[in-house]
Design a protein around this motif. Structure first.
Motif: not given
Ligand code: ARG
Length: 423
Positions: A71-76, A389-401
């Motif tokens: 999963i490549d999230l590019g510029e995020a 490491v060890g935690r669930y693979g739960d991520l959110v991605a946003v477009a910027g800072d």
């Protein structure tokens, strides 16, 4: 012997390594919420739902199985999946006041399925549900965990405990309708029993109403509704069973009684005074100010059927709550992200970040309230709240800072739960 042969066969099945499912997530940057630093070129390996490794620029590259998904999230920019400590997935803001009585009981669970999906897709990969009827939140959790519906990880509290006639009782109907909440208690012993009942049927946290509230009838937000010994009984019994506790408390006396009683998180916190803030800091009690929903209620509430007396209470609470939030933020009190979604539309959970920042919390501390702090308050630092490491693979991605503009969190470009992309 047949028995030992079976045992040997069973052991060999167990010993066969199942093919691990590996996902590799890459992005431009990662917000390390613990340090508050932005790191470049993150690569997160998620194996069977849990984070197996995290590296950033110049950190070397881990061994990645050939069959790994990408999963490549590019510029995020990625950050940990968000945690809302105060939602009601089975509530719906569209049906205020008496309009909710037009529906059959199961309606609330049925529409809650969509609310769970909207919440997850908004970037909230974990929620604590602090009050629902019929163990509906336990049902939602089970259906999510079994894979029948899409939703966040749910920590259900089942029914909120409280005093007869208090905020968490049924307060809208006359006596001949004889409707009461099954979780009311009017002494320490009765409340201990209510804790055990909720846990028996699936509660993983205990919610108690310490004061009156905005959206009940004939209760005053500023007035305490359980005595300190009753609140202490709830906290002690829940902790005895290894459950964390949350207290709905608007008024200053109820807030302080709940803190002294040992409740883990105070919800709403509207009229907290300087003594209460000092007490919370000293005891490490988490404060969950729901500072966004006022805007929604004051603009949409009347259209949704919310009664004039409840709108009047909202008006009286909202402004003061935000000023007291500012004081608590300035004092450095422990903060969690509690929105009361359900009072306003599910999926808009992230709108509170901007209000928290507007009233004095730094963007990183606002984000910590919904990640590292929330995980601590849940007692779930092994599972959620951080990209480790060890935690669930739960991520959110946003477009910027998001530290420069927290409203980016209202528009996530990707959401990943346990290595599965859900947005
Ligand atoms: N469930 C809460 C209550 O009825 C909601 C309060 C919302 N208002 C606010 N300003 N936080 O008391």
């Amino acid at each position: 012997m047949l028995k030992s042969l079976a045992a040997v066969l069973a052991a060999s099945v167990l010993a066969t390594p199942a093919l691990a499912d590996t996902v590799v997530v890459t992005a431009k940057r990662m917000l390390d919420v613990d340090s508050g630093r932005m790191l470049d070129d993150p690569l997160v390996v998620i194996t069977d739902g849990r984070i197996a490794s995290v590296v950033t620029r110049n950190g070397g590259r881990p061994n990645i199985p050939a069959n790994a998904r990408r999963i490549d999230l590019g510029e995020a920019t990625i950050l940990p999946g968000l945690i809302d400590m105060h939602v009601h997935l089975t509530s719906n803001p569209k049906y205020g006041g008496y309009s909710r009585y037009q529906f059959t009981d199961g309606f609330w669970l049925a529409q809650g399925v969509g609310n769970a999906e909207r919440t997850l897709r908004a970037g909230f990969t974990t929620v604590r549900n602090v009050g629902s009827d019929r163990y509906d939140d336990v049902a939602l959790k089970q259906a999510v965990d079994e894979g029948w519906i899409t939703g966040p990880r749910i920590v259900p509290a089942a029914h909120a405990l409280g005093a007869t006639g208090g905020h968490c009782d049924e307060t809208f109907l006359p006596p001949s309708y004889d409707r009461k909440s099954p979780a009311m208690g009017d002494s320490p012993d009765e409340l201990r029993k209510r804790v055990r009942e909720q846990r028996k049927y699936g509660a993983e946290a205990i919610k108690v109403c310490a004061t009156g509230g905005v959206f009940s009838r004939n209760t005053a937000p500023g007035v305490q509704q359980l005595r300190e010994d009753e609140l202490r009984a709830v906290a002690e019994e829940a902790h005895f069973w290894k459950l964390k506790t949350a207290a709905h408390a608007h008024g200053a006396d109820g807030i302080k009684a709940a803190i002294r009683a040992g409740i883990d998180t105070i919800e709403h916190v509207s009229f907290i005074d300087a003594e209460g803030i000092a007490l919370a800091k000293r005891q490490g009690t988490w404060l969950g100010f729901d500072v966004y929903n006022t805007d929604y209620t004051l603009s949409e509430g009347a259209k949704n059927g919310v009664l004039p007396e409840n709108i009047a209470k909202e008006r009286a609470v909202g402004t003061l709550q935000r000023e007291n939030f500012r004081a608590a933020a300035k004092a450095g009190a422990p903060m969690i992200y509690s929105t009361d979604a359900g009072i306003y539309p599910h999926g808009d959970n992230a709108r509170q970040f901007a209000v928290m920042v507007r009233f004095g919390l730094s963007p990183i501390d606002a984000i910590r309230s919904a990640t590292t702090n929330a995980a601590q308050a849940l007692g779930r630092t092994a599972d959620v709240g951080s990209i480790q490491v060890g935690r669930y693979g739960d991520l959110v991605a946003v477009a910027g800072d998001p530290l420069a503009d927290v409203t980016l969190l209202e528009r996530p470009v990707a959401v990943i739960k346990g290595g599965e992309r859900v947005r």
